[in-house]
Design a protein around this motif. Structure first.
Motif, PDB file in Angstrom:
ATOM      1  N   PHE A   1       0.194 -43.540-128.021  1.00 59.97           N
ATOM      2  CA  PHE A   1       0.533 -43.541-126.595  1.00 59.97           C
ATOM      3  C   PHE A   1       1.802 -44.352-126.378  1.00 59.97           C
ATOM      4  N   ILE A   2       2.408 -44.169-125.200  1.00 59.39           N
ATOM      5  CA  ILE A   2       3.677 -44.854-124.879  1.00 59.39           C
ATOM      6  C   ILE A   2       3.406 -46.039-123.972  1.00 59.39           C
ATOM      7  N   ILE A   3       3.942 -47.203-124.358  1.00 55.90           N
ATOM      8  CA  ILE A   3       3.885 -48.373-123.476  1.00 55.90           C
ATOM      9  C   ILE A   3       5.278 -48.632-122.907  1.00 55.90           C
ATOM     10  N   VAL A   4       5.316 -49.280-121.755  1.00 58.40           N
ATOM     11  CA  VAL A   4       6.593 -49.598-121.095  1.00 58.40           C
ATOM     12  C   VAL A   4       6.667 -51.110-120.914  1.00 58.40           C
ATOM     13  N   ILE A   5       7.783 -51.702-121.365  1.00 58.21           N
ATOM     14  CA  ILE A   5       7.968 -53.158-121.279  1.00 58.21           C
ATOM     15  C   ILE A   5       9.337 -53.486-120.672  1.00 58.21           C
ATOM     16  N   ASN A   6       9.484 -54.742-120.272  1.00 58.42           N
ATOM     17  CA  ASN A   6      10.756 -55.222-119.716  1.00 58.42           C
ATOM     18  C   ASN A   6      11.720 -55.707-120.792  1.00 58.42           C
TER      19      ASN A   6
ATOM     20  N   ILE B   1       7.833 -53.105-113.580  1.00 62.79           N
ATOM     21  CA  ILE B   1       8.977 -53.427-114.447  1.00 62.79           C
ATOM     22  C   ILE B   1      10.266 -53.560-113.640  1.00 62.79           C
ATOM     23  N   GLU B   2      11.282 -54.180-114.285  1.00 66.53           N
ATOM     24  CA  GLU B   2      12.611 -54.279-113.673  1.00 66.53           C
ATOM     25  C   GLU B   2      13.647 -53.482-114.461  1.00 66.53           C
ATOM     26  N   TYR B   3      13.324 -53.220-115.709  1.00 62.85           N
ATOM     27  CA  TYR B   3      14.148 -52.316-116.526  1.00 62.85           C
ATOM     28  C   TYR B   3      13.218 -51.734-117.593  1.00 62.85           C
ATOM     29  N   PRO B   4      13.138 -50.394-117.714  1.00 61.51           N
ATOM     30  CA  PRO B   4      12.162 -49.810-118.645  1.00 61.51           C
ATOM     31  C   PRO B   4      12.637 -49.729-120.095  1.00 61.51           C
ATOM     32  N   HIS B   5      11.799 -50.262-120.981  1.00 62.87           N
ATOM     33  CA  HIS B   5      11.962 -50.057-122.420  1.00 62.87           C
ATOM     34  C   HIS B   5      10.645 -49.474-122.919  1.00 62.87           C
ATOM     35  N   THR B   6      10.705 -48.447-123.754  1.00 59.46           N
ATOM     36  CA  THR B   6       9.490 -47.749-124.177  1.00 59.46           C
ATOM     37  C   THR B   6       9.232 -47.899-125.678  1.00 59.46           C
ATOM     38  N   LEU B   7       7.951 -47.948-126.014  1.00 58.17           N
ATOM     39  CA  LEU B   7       7.533 -48.064-127.412  1.00 58.17           C
ATOM     40  C   LEU B   7       6.319 -47.177-127.671  1.00 58.17           C
TER      41      LEU B   7
ATOM     42  N   ILE C   1      26.152 -63.741-106.694  1.00 55.46           N
ATOM     43  CA  ILE C   1      26.665 -62.523-106.058  1.00 55.46           C
ATOM     44  C   ILE C   1      27.860 -62.928-105.194  1.00 55.46           C
ATOM     45  N   LEU C   2      29.045 -62.635-105.673  1.00 53.95           N
ATOM     46  CA  LEU C   2      30.267 -63.053-104.970  1.00 53.95           C
ATOM     47  C   LEU C   2      30.601 -62.145-103.803  1.00 53.95           C
ATOM     48  N   ASN C   3      30.155 -60.897-103.890  1.00 55.24           N
ATOM     49  CA  ASN C   3      30.451 -59.938-102.824  1.00 55.24           C
ATOM     50  C   ASN C   3      29.254 -59.001-102.661  1.00 55.24           C
ATOM     51  N   ALA C   4      28.830 -58.781-101.427  1.00 58.95           N
ATOM     52  CA  ALA C   4      27.652 -57.945-101.141  1.00 58.95           C
ATOM     53  C   ALA C   4      27.790 -56.538-101.706  1.00 58.95           C
ATOM     54  N   LYS C   5      29.026 -56.036-101.774  1.00 58.73           N
ATOM     55  CA  LYS C   5      29.245 -54.659-102.247  1.00 58.73           C
ATOM     56  C   LYS C   5      28.903 -54.505-103.738  1.00 58.73           C
ATOM     57  N   ASP C   6      28.913 -55.623-104.485  1.00 58.62           N
ATOM     58  CA  ASP C   6      28.645 -55.572-105.927  1.00 58.62           C
ATOM     59  C   ASP C   6      27.157 -55.438-106.267  1.00 58.62           C
ATOM     60  N   TYR C   7      26.301 -55.628-105.273  1.00 59.69           N
ATOM     61  CA  TYR C   7      24.858 -55.510-105.494  1.00 59.69           C
ATOM     62  C   TYR C   7      24.473 -54.039-105.354  1.00 59.69           C
ATOM     63  N   PRO C   8      23.757 -53.418-106.271  1.00 56.19           N
ATOM     64  CA  PRO C   8      22.991 -53.970-107.390  1.00 56.19           C
ATOM     65  C   PRO C   8      23.709 -53.869-108.747  1.00 56.19           C
ATOM     66  N   LYS C   9      24.965 -53.447-108.727  1.00 56.73           N
ATOM     67  CA  LYS C   9      25.717 -53.263-109.977  1.00 56.73           C
ATOM     68  C   LYS C   9      25.757 -54.543-110.808  1.00 56.73           C
ATOM     69  N   ILE C  10      26.074 -55.674-110.170  1.00 59.84           N
ATOM     70  CA  ILE C  10      26.186 -56.949-110.885  1.00 59.84           C
ATOM     71  C   ILE C  10      24.838 -57.379-111.469  1.00 59.84           C
ATOM     72  N   LEU C  11      23.762 -57.012-110.761  1.00 62.12           N
ATOM     73  CA  LEU C  11      22.416 -57.352-111.218  1.00 62.12           C
ATOM     74  C   LEU C  11      22.066 -56.584-112.492  1.00 62.12           C
ATOM     75  N   LEU C  12      22.527 -55.341-112.579  1.00 58.85           N
ATOM     76  CA  LEU C  12      22.291 -54.525-113.773  1.00 58.85           C
ATOM     77  C   LEU C  12      23.124 -55.030-114.957  1.00 58.85           C
ATOM     78  N   GLU C  13      24.389 -55.343-114.681  1.00 61.63           N
ATOM     79  CA  GLU C  13      25.304 -55.762-115.749  1.00 61.63           C
ATOM     80  C   GLU C  13      24.947 -57.131-116.321  1.00 61.63           C
ATOM     81  N   LYS C  14      24.637 -58.086-115.439  1.00 62.37           N
ATOM     82  CA  LYS C  14      24.385 -59.458-115.892  1.00 62.37           C
ATOM     83  C   LYS C  14      22.905 -59.785-116.068  1.00 62.37           C
ATOM     84  N   GLY C  15      22.073 -59.096-115.311  1.00 60.06           N
ATOM     85  CA  GLY C  15      20.655 -59.444-115.352  1.00 60.06           C
ATOM     86  C   GLY C  15      19.756 -58.411-115.982  1.00 60.06           C
ATOM     87  N   LYS C  16      20.324 -57.244-116.361  1.00 55.95           N
ATOM     88  CA  LYS C  16      19.538 -56.153-116.943  1.00 55.95           C
ATOM     89  C   LYS C  16      18.362 -55.775-116.039  1.00 55.95           C
ATOM     90  N   VAL C  17      18.681 -55.614-114.741  1.00 52.60           N
ATOM     91  CA  VAL C  17      17.674 -55.224-113.750  1.00 52.60           C
ATOM     92  C   VAL C  17      18.178 -54.008-112.982  1.00 52.60           C
TER      93      VAL C  17
END
Length: 688
Positions: free
Chosen positions: A300-305, A254-260, A198-214
């Motif tokens: 039924f629907i399951i939720v995974i990361n 979860i940190e990012y929802p994927h459904t099945l 994290i190079l700049n505090a203002k980029d959080y949580p955007k950078i986490l979503l883009e690079k970490g899928k969170v």
């Protein structure tokens, strides 16, 4: 001064889902309190949380005053100067030590004695201060079921693996939990080998979503989850009944929802629907799907990361678990239904309700007696009500409830049904534990309502009698929740009950030698205090509640209506005038201790306003009695507002403390009558 963004992220091992949001909000609130105390200002503070991270981001943070003074105390003035007013050697040595010039010396009085002092400006290192605040907050969270994870003495809910702490682009170097702070975070489940910088505090949580899928924002992640399960259900021509507590729980896993979609064999749909739903929701943490007729579907629907092209292994894993559980259910149902539910009651003697409170057989016998107290008010078939109470705990010793304790009541209802008990009986057994949690549905049937109140009151009375009442935040027997449930049921169904009388009867059923003869009063007060939960957003609510419970007969329905009445009128000028009048009357009685007669002597009424007021009082007392009986409390206040005009006139034109003793006592009797009429509505003295 340039305003900056502060970011702190705690990287932890998986936090229990039921505690994630609570812990996040606790950190958030503690930051607000601490920053205010330490004179920090900011534009906005946000909290972020996933099962493996807790973060705080503070925008435009700054100190109001970044400088403080340190005072150096020198010699007392009596030895600082000689007789000619010149500095002594002691003073010169002190000045030389701190390199002080004469114009920087000030004389201050400290503990009644004057001293030479020197004030030196000291710049505050607010990076260090922020780090210290963070450390104190994190260390203060040890009450969240903490654990130790290494040879150190540090305690936290789960092992801490990394601490990110930056101000804009710079790392705030510090050591917390034995770890050095940095500007690195990670994606979900270590799916990438490299850390995310994290190079700049203002980029959080955007950078986490883009690079970490969170999705670090808890609420945004929940919205995403909700949207995805709705879309997938629609795609499969199915309907969802959104269980909010399940939605919160899954979101905290979860940190990012994927459904099945996961299918299971249709042949298991003949199992009672509640059991299948329980397995899907509670065990698999998934979302059951329904058709147009509100019947459960075999998907039924399951939720995974993890998002992969081929999810066959994941789906297969879920199918294995549900198949195993459904086969267990079939086995247990066959074993349990070999005999009728009533034959299981004797086995309850082996199950302890609680130490010193007997067994479950004795509890069910108490419920048979308690439920009769509600028959006239709730109106149900008495024999069916007693029968439902008698059978209500029989499912405790079944194989199904032993395996799935949360299904207690539902299983009992099903077994009562297959044992050919009446619909009223098995529905009552099903509803006995409702509501189980906040925003849960309430019992609807008459027997269900009566049995639910009976069971909850039996629990509360029993635990109070053996000294197991809730203390502080601890409430191991969920007595607060039980009390809130009682209030909700009574208000929803408009049940008018004398709570004191019923609690006294339940105490007699227990047949204990109670050390405190006022135990029932403690129980009543405990239940009434739960009204705070209903009106927590209202100002002065504790005093409002206190003002309407001053009568001997405690009726929860009446209390609620009176609270609503006061909340409606309390801000009006007319109501404020009533409070002023009540206070004036009370002030008169504070100054005097007089023996007053019951009746007002009309022959001693000298002024026209006295005569008019006495006539109004006589009529008003009868009117308020009638309005109170009909629970028309809003109208009672309107009547008081009307008579208050005459009372004000009475105060302005009549001298209460008349020289003639008889007239004075007569006028005090008038005031006493007014005071009693006011008390028929509420004790207004709590509202000043």
């Amino acid at each position: 001064m340039k305003k900056k963004i502060f970011l702190m992220e705690l990287k932890v091992e998986n936090i229990p889902s039921h505690l994630l949001k609570k812990l996040s909000l606790s950190i958030y609130n503690k930051f607000i309190q601490k920053l205010k105390k330490e004179n920090f200002f900011y534009k906005k503070i946000k909290w972020f949380s996933t099962p493996r991270r807790l973060a705080i981001k503070i925008k435009n943070i700054h100190l109001k005053n970044q400088e403080k003074y340190k005072i150096y105390k020198g010699p007392a003035t009596e030895i600082a100067f000689d007789k000619k007013g010149k500095k002594t050697q002691i003073t010169k040595i002190w000045m030389k030590k701190f390199n002080i010039s004469s114009n920087k010396i000030k004389i201050l009085k400290i503990k009644k004695k004057k001293y030479l002092t020197y004030q030196k400006k000291k710049k505050i290192n607010y990076k260090k201060k922020l780090a210290q605040i963070t450390k104190k907050i994190l260390y203060s969270l040890s009450y969240f079921y903490s654990m130790r994870w290494n040879e150190k003495k540090y305690k936290f809910i789960r092992p801490i693996r990394n601490i990110l702490m930056i101000l804009n682009k710079k790392v705030i170097k510090y050591k917390i939990f034995g770890l050095k702070t940095n500007n690195y975070t990670q994606s979900y489940l270590y799916n990438t080998k490299k850390d995310i910088k994290i190079l700049n505090a203002k980029d959080y949580p955007k950078i986490l979503l883009e690079k970490g899928k969170v999705i670090a924002n808890y609420e945004k992640r929940k919205q995403k989850l909700h949207s995805k399960i709705i879309k997938l259900a629609s795609k499969n021509n199915s309907y969802l009944k959104i269980n909010n507590s399940l939605l919160e729980e899954v979101n905290s896993l979860i940190e990012y929802p994927h459904t099945l979609i996961v299918p299971f064999q249709k042949k298991y749909l003949f199992i009672p629907q509640e059991i299948n739903i329980y397995i899907i929701e509670k065990i698999l943490k998934s979302f059951p799907l329904f058709n147009k007729k509100n019947k459960l579907k075999s998907i039924f629907i399951i939720v995974i990361n993890i998002k992969k092209k081929n999810h066959k292994k994941i789906i297969s894993g879920y199918q294995s678990v549900i198949l195993s559980k459904l086969q267990d259910v079939l086995f247990f149902l066959k074993r349990d239904t070999k005999e009728k539910i009533k034959k299981k009651k004797k086995s309850l003697k082996k199950v302890i309700f609680y130490k010193n409170l007997g067994n479950m057989y004795e509890k069910s016998n108490r419920l048979k007696k308690i439920i009769t107290f509600f028959q006239k008010k709730i109106q149900f078939n008495l024999q069916e009500g007693i029968r439902a109470a008698s059978l209500s705990k029989c499912d405790i010793i079944t194989h199904m409830v032993t395996e799935f304790p949360d299904l207690q009541g539902i299983i009992g209802s099903y077994y009562a049904k297959v044992s050919n008990e009446s619909k009223n009986i098995y529905q009552g057994i099903r509803e006995q534990y409702l509501p189980k949690y906040k925003n849960d549905k309430l019992p609807k049937t008459s027997i269900g309502i009566a049995l639910s109140i009976s069971d909850k009151l039996d629990n509360i009375v029993g635990m109070f009698m053996i000294g197991q009442k809730p203390k502080g935040e601890k409430d191991p027997f969920a007595l607060r929740r039980a009390a809130i449930g009682i209030i909700k049921i009574i208000i929803q169904n408009k049940i008018s009950l004398n709570l004191n009388k019923i609690i006294k009867k339940i105490i007699m059923i227990y047949n204990f030698k109670i050390s405190s003869p006022q135990i029932y009063k403690k129980i009543v007060i405990f239940i009434i205090k739960r009204f705070n939960n209903f009106y927590c957003k209202e100002k002065n609510i504790k005093n409002i509640i206190q003002s309407v419970i001053s009568s001997k007969k405690i009726n929860l329905l009446k209390i609620n209506k009176k609270i609503q009445m006061i909340l409606k009128f309390i801000q009006s000028n007319d109501f404020k005038e009533i409070l002023i009048t009540n206070k004036r009357i009370e002030n008169f009685f504070k100054k005097k201790s007089l023996k007053l007669p019951n009746k007002i002597k009309k022959s001693l009424l000298k002024k026209n306003i006295e005569k008019k007021l006495v006539k109004k009082i006589g009529k008003l007392k009868k009117k308020i009695h009638l309005l109170n009986f009909k629970k028309k409390y809003n109208q009672t206040i309107i009547e008081i507002i009307k008579i208050n005009k005459y009372i004000k006139k009475f105060f302005n034109t009549v001298k209460i403390n008349n020289k003639i003793e008889e007239i004075k006592i007569n006028r005090f009797t008038i005031l006493n009558k007014i005071k009693k009429i006011f008390s028929m509505i509420a004790n207004f003295s709590y509202l000043y």
